[in-house]
Design a protein around this motif. Structure first.
Motif, mmCIF file in Angstrom:
data_model
loop_
_atom_site.group_PDB
_atom_site.id
_atom_site.type_symbol
_atom_site.label_atom_id
_atom_site.label_comp_id
_atom_site.label_asym_id
_atom_site.label_seq_id
_atom_site.Cartn_x
_atom_site.Cartn_y
_atom_site.Cartn_z
ATOM 1 N N ILE A 1 0.861 -1.196 0.000
ATOM 2 C CA ILE A 1 0.000 0.000 0.000
ATOM 3 C C ILE A 1 0.896 1.245 0.000
ATOM 4 N N CYS A 2 0.586 2.189 -0.854
ATOM 5 C CA CYS A 2 1.394 3.413 -0.878
ATOM 6 C C CYS A 2 1.051 4.256 0.353
ATOM 7 N N PRO A 3 2.004 5.112 0.790
ATOM 8 C CA PRO A 3 1.831 5.851 2.052
ATOM 9 C C PRO A 3 0.540 6.684 2.102
ATOM 10 N N GLU A 4 0.168 7.276 0.956
ATOM 11 C CA GLU A 4 -1.038 8.135 0.976
ATOM 12 C C GLU A 4 -2.282 7.302 1.265
ATOM 13 N N VAL A 5 -2.371 6.135 0.607
ATOM 14 C CA VAL A 5 -3.537 5.276 0.816
ATOM 15 C C VAL A 5 -3.546 4.756 2.252
ATOM 16 N N GLN A 6 -2.365 4.385 2.771
ATOM 17 C CA GLN A 6 -2.276 3.910 4.150
ATOM 18 C C GLN A 6 -2.765 4.990 5.109
ATOM 19 N N GLU A 7 -2.382 6.205 4.810
ATOM 20 C CA GLU A 7 -2.784 7.334 5.652
ATOM 21 C C GLU A 7 -4.310 7.486 5.622
ATOM 22 N N GLU A 8 -4.861 7.361 4.403
ATOM 23 C CA GLU A 8 -6.314 7.462 4.224
ATOM 24 C C GLU A 8 -7.016 6.368 5.035
ATOM 25 N N ILE A 9 -6.461 5.147 4.961
ATOM 26 C CA ILE A 9 -7.059 4.012 5.674
ATOM 27 C C ILE A 9 -6.977 4.237 7.184
ATOM 28 N N ASP A 10 -5.808 4.666 7.663
ATOM 29 C CA ASP A 10 -5.634 4.908 9.105
ATOM 30 C C ASP A 10 -6.616 5.966 9.595
ATOM 31 N N GLU A 11 -6.754 7.001 8.796
ATOM 32 C CA GLU A 11 -7.637 8.094 9.169
ATOM 33 C C GLU A 11 -9.097 7.602 9.247
ATOM 34 N N PHE A 12 -9.460 6.801 8.262
ATOM 35 C CA PHE A 12 -10.813 6.244 8.208
ATOM 36 C C PHE A 12 -11.066 5.353 9.417
ATOM 37 N N MET A 13 -10.127 4.454 9.712
ATOM 38 C CA MET A 13 -10.301 3.530 10.833
ATOM 39 C C MET A 13 -10.386 4.309 12.154
ATOM 40 N N ALA A 14 -9.545 5.347 12.276
ATOM 41 C CA ALA A 14 -9.538 6.126 13.525
ATOM 42 C C ALA A 14 -10.849 6.910 13.671
ATOM 43 N N SER A 15 -11.419 7.334 12.538
ATOM 44 C CA SER A 15 -12.620 8.174 12.615
ATOM 45 C C SER A 15 -13.885 7.352 12.844
ATOM 46 N N PHE A 16 -13.818 6.086 12.518
ATOM 47 C CA PHE A 16 -15.036 5.268 12.609
ATOM 48 C C PHE A 16 -14.975 4.409 13.866
#
Ligand code: ADP
Ligand code: MG
Length: 379
Positions: A1-16
């Protein structure tokens, strides 16, 4: 996973809230107009999965034992992958509700995606579905043999038959919404974001409500100015290049046949090896594009069916149009030494029946499945 997508995923998981108790996202699998879709491991499916750290790529479990043992263990415990569709918060609640509601009603076909569950946290809604392995259409559409194309189309029409039997129109049939696994020859229809229930009483109200079609007011060589006729509105949701003529002519009672047209466009894409085949962003241009193939006479008749008038001063649009065989010959640069094969000709006979401008004559999904093209695969 590229860093930007990983960041997006982390952000999503943290927000939900608490989503990480249920799922572990391993990658991003798609992005549509209305959502992002992630591939994830269902942690509740095997509660003990939590105890191991997961190798994200293969979902094998780390353990001190041998690799084979670990593999067997993983197989036994059958890691279940799901697709998590994160519907953009800008979508209206009605739209999200509609999609989930229809998905719930559509359980029971192996060719149609089903809903496992859905969650909401604040304004964010996610739908959880089984994950389907598939290949990007652009990678294979030029390479499939006619037999493989038949399998693809049979899978797609089987999905449509199931959906249409429940009086649901998908409205957005196109390759990115039909996830096809070439190796298995199996496809699954996804994305009911634009789908709706059919409200068809057997009479097209286009002509009924508006009386006889209005007289053309267009001067030769331009759009009409000061047009006094009332404007017509209709649902035109869908994707450019895949809209049926009745959608372009703003028919108010669109039927499940609009999906058959779109499926026909996919078949035309395979046979012509051109993707996208039709590409006009604007409905008027799309009608012109269609007229270039089908000719003025059929377009006039089709327009009249929906209380509209088709007139054009474009000289390259012929009266009779061209057969789809000619179109495919041109698109694939055939010469006398390289004529269409018998199989291709059979496919074209079927194609003509799915791309009939008159929705009443166009095959239904059930009829398509009875057609020799889909019953005698490889024959
Ligand atoms: P949108 O409404 O945004 O178009 P889709 O439901 O079409 O959303 O999903 C977007 C993309 O995500 C699809 O084109 C596909 O690549 C991927 N996708 C969607 N559902 C699944 C699934 N169940 N399994 C695997 N990939 C999926
Ligand atoms: Mg989609």
């Amino acid at each position: 996973i590229c860093p930007e997508v990983q960041e997006e995923i982390d952000e999503f998981m943290a927000s939900f809230q608490e989503l990480d108790l249920h799922y572990k996202i391993v990658s991003k699998t798609g992005e549509g107009t209305f959502s992002s879709v992630y591939k994830a491991i269902d942690l509740q499916y095997n509660s003990y999965v939590n105890e191991w750290d997961l190798d994200e790529r293969t979902a094998e479990y780390y353990s001190p034992r041998s690799k084979r043992h670990r593999l067997n263990q993983a197989k036994e415990k059958r890691v279940k992958y799901v697709a998590i569709k994160k519907i953009y918060v800008t979508s209206s609640p009605q739209r999200i509700h509609n999609e989930l509601e229809l998905l719930k009603d559509l359980t029971g076909s192996k060719n149609v995606v089903s809903l496992i569950t859905a969650f909401r946290h604040l304004d964010q809604v996610i739908a959880v579905m089984p994950y389907f392995r598939h290949v990007d259409f652009r990678e294979y559409f030029r390479k499939l043999s006619i037999i493989e194309i038949q399998r693809y189309m049979r899978s797609l029409f089987t999905a449509l038959k199931f959906v249409h039997a429940k009086n649901i129109l998908h409205r957005d049939i196109k390759p990115t919404n039909f996830l096809y696994d070439c190796a298995k020859g199996r496809g699954v229809l996804v994305d009911f974001g634009l789908a709706e229930r059919e409200e068809y009483d057997g009479v097209c109200p286009c002509t009924r409500a508006r009386g006889p079609p209005p007289k053309p007011v267009a001067p030769v060589g331009g759009y009409p100015k000061n047009d006094q006729r009332p404007s017509k509105r209709a649902n035109r949701a869908g994707t450019r290049g895949f809209r049926a003529p009745e959608v372009l002519f703003k028919c108010n009672r669109q039927t499940t046949k609009i999906d058959i047209w779109s499926a026909g466009v996919i078949l035309l894409t395979f046979l012509s090896k051109r993707f996208p085949f039709f590409n006009s962003p604007d409905d008027i241009d799309a009608i012109i594009e269609m007229a270039t193939v089908f000719g003025r006479a059929k377009m006039r008749a089709c327009a009249a069916l929906h209380g509209a008038v088709f007139e054009t001063a474009i000289p390259t649009i012929s009266e009779k149009g061209h057969s789809l065989s000619r179109i495919v010959e041109w698109a694939t640069s055939r010469s006398k030494n390289d004529p269409l094969s018998l199989e291709e000709k059979r496919a074209l006979v079927f194609l003509e029946k799915t791309l009939d401008l008159d929705h009443r004559k166009r095959l239904s999904a059930a009829e398509a499945l009875e057609d020799p093209f889909l019953t005698n695969i490889g024959a």
